[in-house]
Design an enzyme around this catalytic site. Structure first.
Site, mmCIF file in Angstrom:
data_model
loop_
_atom_site.group_PDB
_atom_site.id
_atom_site.type_symbol
_atom_site.label_atom_id
_atom_site.label_comp_id
_atom_site.label_asym_id
_atom_site.label_seq_id
_atom_site.Cartn_x
_atom_site.Cartn_y
_atom_site.Cartn_z
ATOM 1 N N GLY A 1 0.699 -1.231 0.244
ATOM 2 C CA GLY A 1 0.522 -0.040 -0.206
ATOM 3 C C GLY A 1 0.913 0.545 -0.261
ATOM 4 N N MET B 1 5.204 2.608 1.733
ATOM 5 C CA MET B 1 6.252 2.364 2.337
ATOM 6 C C MET B 1 7.197 3.286 2.945
ATOM 7 S SD MET B 1 8.446 -0.155 2.959
ATOM 8 C CE MET B 1 10.002 0.380 4.351
ATOM 9 N N GLU B 2 7.365 3.385 4.235
ATOM 10 C CA GLU B 2 8.410 4.319 4.960
ATOM 11 C C GLU B 2 9.021 4.771 5.095
ATOM 12 O OE1 GLU B 2 8.331 0.452 7.832
ATOM 13 O OE2 GLU B 2 6.704 1.911 6.130
ATOM 14 N N ASN B 3 9.940 5.061 3.710
ATOM 15 C CA ASN B 3 11.384 5.498 2.945
ATOM 16 C C ASN B 3 11.390 6.562 3.646
ATOM 17 O OD1 ASN B 3 11.423 3.237 1.437
ATOM 18 N ND2 ASN B 3 9.958 4.231 0.131
ATOM 19 N N HIS C 1 -0.538 5.963 8.907
ATOM 20 C CA HIS C 1 0.422 4.954 8.859
ATOM 21 C C HIS C 1 1.534 5.528 8.891
ATOM 22 C CE1 HIS C 1 0.926 0.227 9.660
ATOM 23 N NE2 HIS C 1 2.500 0.982 8.905
ATOM 24 N N GLU C 2 1.694 6.108 7.381
ATOM 25 C CA GLU C 2 3.664 6.559 7.203
ATOM 26 C C GLU C 2 4.016 7.265 8.187
ATOM 27 O OE1 GLU C 2 4.674 3.390 5.571
ATOM 28 O OE2 GLU C 2 2.975 3.108 4.745
ATOM 29 N N HIS D 1 5.398 5.851 11.490
ATOM 30 C CA HIS D 1 6.555 5.841 11.473
ATOM 31 C C HIS D 1 8.579 6.480 10.826
ATOM 32 C CE1 HIS D 1 5.788 1.537 11.090
ATOM 33 N NE2 HIS D 1 5.349 1.632 10.169
#
Length: 970
Positions: free
Chosen positions: A356, A358-360, A392-393, A396
């Site tokens: 969905g 990605m918390e890069n 959510h991201e 992080h």
């Protein structure tokens, strides 16, 4: 990462800090003191000094037989080397070479310290063609006068994905070195590592070079120490075509045009990153554009940028994400009591992306559906998805990126925590949605069905049990995300949310990997919270053993007991538990007077006389379903709850109305109550207009459809649901002025969809005519779609199910031409609703062609088709016929393979299907099932349970539905 899949006495702050710290520092094992896995212990005994592939003989047996003697055959890196920094230059080619391949070239220097003397350098490298230097695959240099041994041998160890460099003598402990490599890699469309994404703009194909490193694919971009604890600083440079933009984790320096190999290209270098894990790296080369808050505006945290395809930005699809990012970041700064840790916040929507989002760190990547929103074309659910995924991201950026797990066995805390607080962040951005309640539907109910299987797993695994990339990928499941969120929500409830957040923001604690252990010291010197046990002891029972209890309350005697809840009580639990499957259970409860009380069940059985009730009273436990357990009662209390539902259902909180339904149906599947009792919980629904009870009933009745839609039970069941849904259909017809306006409430908009979907599927008068009429009007004028965005999925599905090839081909054309990802997703789902087998087979074949169905969507499409009673056997045949192709071409480590197995087998309920599933397992045992291994075992267990359930319940269910259908309308 966001995985594809969608309330509360303030106590002394100091005590709170200690309590929360205990679970984080001890139970979750963020503290560095946890003993290292012996598998990672270094070996300084190298292979014989030969050229070519190494020999594997002549080594002393220094480890147990289960652990390979040679360190390069182990899946964990030795602890002899520690990276300090990388300097990486990559040049992706956005056009194919003469052989038709897209490639990238690059070179990398990694600076590392020798922690323990060793004559081996072992570093991850996967699917990279390394350049040889004097017949070796790397060059080694010393720093600060370090003596540099020569390279005696080097090779690629493909099974463990290593570049192994053997040295003529040992590196010196305490000295630093640098390893230089040059390489060529394929810029493939496999959605992992450094890969390519494609899209059409103005009838021209555009190529994006982008990344997905989590969990173990940074090694596909350049050689690196690819474990989360091996953090380093990264200096990135990207070479890219003139006219494109390059993005990475850090701020860029001014791009310059240079000539390389006779080509004029742009070189963009980036500031050094913070110390970070390899799985959080990201870099993108594209022709995208961005939006940001205008200069002079009140930017409270940092000025975020939203990147996407140029037309998507021009159409305003990034506006909602931009408007909500600032408030959510502000919320988390206050929540963590810690400033945003970076200088920038870029978020980018990609046409092809496996998860969905990605918390890069500093460059968050998303599927387009998780970041872009068009108010004219996107639904209420699309908006909620965007808000919660962004939340959510962004969560992080502190918890996961600044604070990082040592190893993947504790992934649950990263993802469970981010899932839980994503509802808090989204609630701060959209306070009118009451979204914190929806965690029960979106996370708790669903994961309980998985965690009630004997083949489930604990939140926290042992390090030695998680070694291979496919084992790591298996952890990206609903247990990790949803159960993790549920148990943290439970913790925050019994110590209160205010205490939970203050524990995270204690002033003397910085959010750093090396500081979490100090929480324990704080806890040791602070007074107790008044809990019956320490938070560590309470929570370990929820973290270190799988499953959850069913709490049974006898309101006549006050007897309270707990038992490990299993959907199939006859299944054998082979996984041992350190606590014998007993939990410390926080039971919130109330009688008819509504006064909430709390009681702790600390053993298998206890007596609480306060829980006895008199004539005419009723008792309700697990208020607002804050605890991760199910509740059973004596038969008299069940009957009183049913009576209350049928007379004054509003006296029971809406979450608990949903809970009563969900608990009853699952208890019935576990043979703890009768199936008839479960069905009786739905009898009051003709009076219910709230979303949560209806959605819960719909999901549980879906199981009955899965089990019985090919039998004589189907007709009476349809007739009963038709009778129950008709009042809701008419309620929304009136509320929306004959379907001409949108309900005001967030969940009312969802329940309107339920009303239409269930009404059309059960033949409520006027429903099919309504949906097919809207759809035909759109077919007549494809440029003017007047169907409300909230209703499109269900309207499209209903019309395609009622129609034929013309409707399907029209929808397919609209799907292929859709420029808004959320609209494409709705059509992709609806195409699976047709009743024509040949169309479904054609649709399945499209899943093998990325030009027809993107790889990121293949699993979802197959699962959608399998959800159709006509499509299920077709999808199962398709999976078996094409398993090797799907597994190898789409990647055995893909996150979605477990979902594929679960989706295609969820209807299985016969011995014949069970034997087919067993045969499928045997046919592919040699190649394995990668990240679907656990899902296959769960499917076998679930199928056996379904067989037993149908045999036990079919006759009585048929009789009940028949009788209820024949009874007068309420």
């Amino acid at each position: 990462m966001f995985y594809i899949s969608k309330a509360v006495a303030v106590i002394a702050v100091v005590a709170a800090v200690g309590a929360v710290a205990t679970i984080i520092a001890l139970s979750v094992v963020y503290a560095q003191e946890k003993a290292k896995n012996e598998v990672t212990a270094p070996s300084t005994t190298g292979p014989p000094a030969t050229t070519g592939s190494p020999a594997t003989t002549g080594l002393p047996a220094t480890t147990t037989p289960s652990i390979p003697k040679e360190p390069w055959k182990r899946y964990r890196l030795p602890d002899s080397l520690a990276p300090i920094s990388y300097n990486v230059t990559l040049w992706p080619r956005l056009e194919p070479n003469k052989g038709g391949l897209y490639i990238f070239t690059g070179h990398s220097v990694v600076v590392f310290t020798c922690v323990k003397e060793t004559d081996l350098i072992i570093i991850h490298s996967n699917k990279l063609n390394l350049t040889r230097f004097q017949d070796h695959l790397a060059k080694l240099s010393g720093l600060d006068g370090a003596t540099v041994p020569s390279v005696s041998n080097s090779w690629l160890e493909e099974p463990t994905q290593y570049l192994v460099v053997q040295l003529s003598s040992k590196l010196q402990a305490g000295k630093s070195y640098e390893l230089y490599t040059e390489f060529v890699g394929e810029l493939a469309d496999d959605l992992g590592g450094f890969y390519r994404s494609e899209y059409m703009e103005d009838r021209v194909k555009k190529v994006v070079a982008t990344t997905q490193m989590q969990p173990t694919d940074a090694r596909k971009a350049f050689p690196c120490f690819d474990e989360p604890a091996m953090k380093a600083i990264f200096h990135m440079t990207l070479i890219h075509p003139v006219g494109t933009v390059a993005l990475a984790n850090a701020m860029n320096y001014e791009p310059t045009n240079v000539t390389i190999e006779g080509q004029t290209v742009t070189r963009t270098s980036f500031e050094p990153t913070k110390i970070m894990s390899t799985y959080l790296l990201a870099f993108v080369v594209c022709e995208f554009t961005f939006i940001r808050t205008p200069p002079g505006a009140d930017v409270l945290v940092i000025n975020p940028l939203i990147w996407a395809r140029r037309k998507a930005i021009e159409e305003g699809q990034g506006d909602y994400a931009l408007n909500k990012t600032g408030p959510i970041l502000t919320f988390f700064e206050k929540y963590y009591n810690s400033p945003y840790p970076l200088e920038k916040s870029d978020q980018i929507a990609l046409p092809d992306f496996s998860a969905g989002a990605m918390e890069n760190w500093g460059l968050i990547t998303y599927r387009e559906t998780a970041l872009l929103y068009n108010p004219d074309m996107s639904s209420n659910g699309d908006k909620e998805w965007v808000a919660t995924v962004i939340s959510h991201e962004l969560a992080h950026m502190w918890f996961g990126n600044l604070v990082t797990m040592k190893w993947w066995n504790d992934l649950w805390l990263n993802e469970g925590f981010a899932t839980y607080v994503s509802y808090l962040g989204a609630n701060s951005a959209e306070p009118d949605w009451n979204i914190k309640d929806l965690i029960v539907l979106n996370e708790v109910h669903g994961v309980m069905a998985v965690d009630a299987l004997a083949s489930s797993h604990p939140l926290s695994s042992k390090e030695e049990d998680i070694q291979k990339p496919e084992q790591i990928s298996e952890l990206f499941d609903s247990i990790t995300y949803s159960k993790g969120a549920a148990v943290l929500r439970m913790l925050s409830e019994f110590i209160t949310e205010a205490v939970f957040s203050r524990g995270l923001s204690y002033p003397s604690i910085t959010l750093s990997l090396f500081k979490w252990s100090s929480f324990q010291a704080v806890n040791a010197t602070t007074p107790s919270l008044g809990l019956p046990e320490s938070v560590e002891d309470i929570m370990n029972r929820w973290i270190l053993q799988m499953g959850f209890p069913v709490v049974t309350i006898d309101t006549k005697t006050g007897r309270v007991s707990q038992k490990h809840f299993l959907l199939d009580p006859d299944s054998v639990v082979e996984r041992p538990s350190p606590y014998s499957y007993e939990w410390f259970v926080p039971i919130t409860w109330a009688k008819a007077d509504g006064v909430e009380q709390q009681y702790w069940l600390l053993k298998k059985e206890d007596t609480n006389t306060k829980m006895t009730i008199g004539t005419g009273e009723w008792l309700l436990a697990n208020i607002n379903m804050t605890g991760f357990y199910r509740v059973n009662y004596d038969s008299e209390n069940w009957e009183r709850l049913l009576t209350k539902l049928s007379s004054q259902h509003q006296d029971i909180p809406v979450i608990n109305r949903a809970q009563i339904i969900d608990d009853a149906f699952n208890l019935a599947r576990a043979k703890a109550v009768s199936t008839i009792l479960a069905l009786k919980t739905t009898k009051y629904l003709f009076r219910e207009v709230e979303y949560m009870p209806w959605q819960t009933a719909s999901r549980n009745l879906d199981y009955f459809f899965l089990m019985f839609d090919r039998s004589e039970v189907y007709g009476p069941m349809q007739a009963y649901i038709k009778k129950q849904i008709t009042p809701l259909f008419n309620y929304f017809k009136e509320l929306t002025l004959n379907w001409t306006k949108i309900p005001d409430g967030h969940t009312d908009q969802y329940n309107q969809v339920n009303a239409i979907s269930m009404a059309c599927s059960t033949g409520v008068e006027g429903c099919e005519e309504l949906t097919t009429g809207w759809f035909r009007a759109w077919m007549k004028d494809p440029t003017n779609n007047l169907i409300n965005a909230n209703l499109r999925s269900t309207v499209y599905c209903s019309a395609i199910a009622a129609g034929g090839v013309d409707e399907w081909d029209f929808a397919w054309s609209m799907y292929k031409n859709a420029t808004i990802a959320s609209e494409a997703d709705k059509l992709m789902y609806a195409l699976s609703c047709t009743k024509q087998p040949w169309l479904l087979n054609r649709y399945l074949e499209y899943c093998l062609d990325p030009e027809m169905i993107r790889k990121q969507d293949a699993t979802s499409t197959i699962v959608y088709i399998a959800s159709n009673a006509i499509g299920q056997p077709l999808a199962w045949d398709f999976i078996r016929a094409n398993w090797n192709h799907l597994f190898n071409d789409y990647g055995g480590g893909s996150f979605s393979f477990g979902r594929l197995i679960n989706g295609v087998t969820k209807r299985f309920s016969t011995e014949f299907e069970y034997k087919q599933l067993q045969q499928f397992k045997e046919d592919h045992v040699e190649g394995g099932f990668g990240s679907a291994t656990m899902a296959l075992e769960q499917a076998l267990e679930r199928t056996k349970a379904n067989i037993n359930w149908v045999s036990l319940n079919k006759e009585q269910v048929l009789a009940w539905f028949t009788n209820e259908t024949a009874s007068p309308v309420y």
